[in-house]
Write a protein that holds these residues in place. Sequence first.
Motif, short mmCIF file in Angstrom:
data_model
loop_
_atom_site.label_atom_id
_atom_site.label_comp_id
_atom_site.label_asym_id
_atom_site.label_seq_id
_atom_site.Cartn_x
_atom_site.Cartn_y
_atom_site.Cartn_z
N PRO A 181 0.83 -1.22 0.00
CA PRO A 181 0.00 0.00 0.00
C PRO A 181 0.86 1.26 0.00
O PRO A 181 1.95 1.28 0.58
CB PRO A 181 -0.80 -0.11 1.30
N ARG B 58 -4.80 2.10 -4.15
CA ARG B 58 -4.15 1.57 -2.94
C ARG B 58 -2.69 1.20 -3.20
O ARG B 58 -1.81 1.45 -2.35
CB ARG B 58 -4.92 0.37 -2.40
N TYR B 59 -2.41 0.60 -4.32
CA TYR B 59 -1.04 0.15 -4.61
C TYR B 59 -0.41 0.96 -5.74
O TYR B 59 0.58 0.54 -6.33
CB TYR B 59 -1.04 -1.33 -4.98
N PHE C 84 -2.55 5.25 2.06
CA PHE C 84 -3.45 4.17 2.47
C PHE C 84 -2.95 3.49 3.74
O PHE C 84 -3.75 3.14 4.62
CB PHE C 84 -3.60 3.14 1.35
N TYR C 85 -1.65 3.32 3.83
CA TYR C 85 -1.08 2.67 5.02
C TYR C 85 -1.43 3.45 6.28
O TYR C 85 -1.88 2.89 7.30
CB TYR C 85 0.44 2.56 4.87
#
Length: 271
Positions: A214, A238-239, A218-219
């Motif tokens: 992530p 997200r990624y 997001f993390y």
Amino acid sequence: MNDYSKITALYSRLSVGDEDRDGGESNSIQNQKKFLESYARQLKLTNIRHYIDDDESGRFFDRSAYSRMIEDVENGKIGVCIMKDMTRWGRDYLQVGNAMEIFRRNNVRFIAVNNGIDSEKPDTLEFAPFINIMSEWYARDISKKVKTGIRTKGTSGKPIATEAPYGYVKDPDNKDFWLIDEEAAEVVRLIFRLFLDGKNRNQIAVYLKNEQIPTPTFYMKDRGRGTCKNKTLNEENRYKWNKATLTHILTRQEYCGDVVNFKTTKHFRDK
């Protein structure tokens, strides 16, 4: 003449941290509402509607309830607007002056109870500009005191950032000290290793995406941290690492173990 069949707008505002909270609206907001309702009844005004901005600074005028109220004024829905005092309106005398002109153009009666201001009584408006200027001076004075405190803290070597950067976490026992967040720190170390191995930022971004790691946004949101912790994010991203994020990580002096303060500055009207 004012049309009192229109909405009687009762505007209440409380700044962040002004009073103790009970989990919902602040007690002070409740007191403002009761005070304004009582005053409106004394004037035999009806069709009352509350516009409430709780936890909103008077330095900014994009407040949600205030914006709705101004929109209703310009759409001819409001006949009277009552506030407890002029500081509820705001602490920028130019913006308040512009708003007063909007009220005048739309034939809206404005009352600031504790200041004795009522637009139906022109003599009471003479002191409004001075009250507005003093309100802004107060905001400016508070800003100076806050800046002095922040500078004293920052020059002593303590971090003044609201959030610890990706890869660190604030010590729960000492908010002025950062601990290494091992899970995120391992990603930071990985990025540096890949870069030192000769991979460019695009290649690193692809690698991180393929590994389903992530992004920092997001993390940190997943852990209730960061500037986006209360925002809805597009899961498709997200990624999705990008060059700007990687550049930011690769050039952050904090990853050398240093404290870096005073990178930016803001005018008190902005923050």
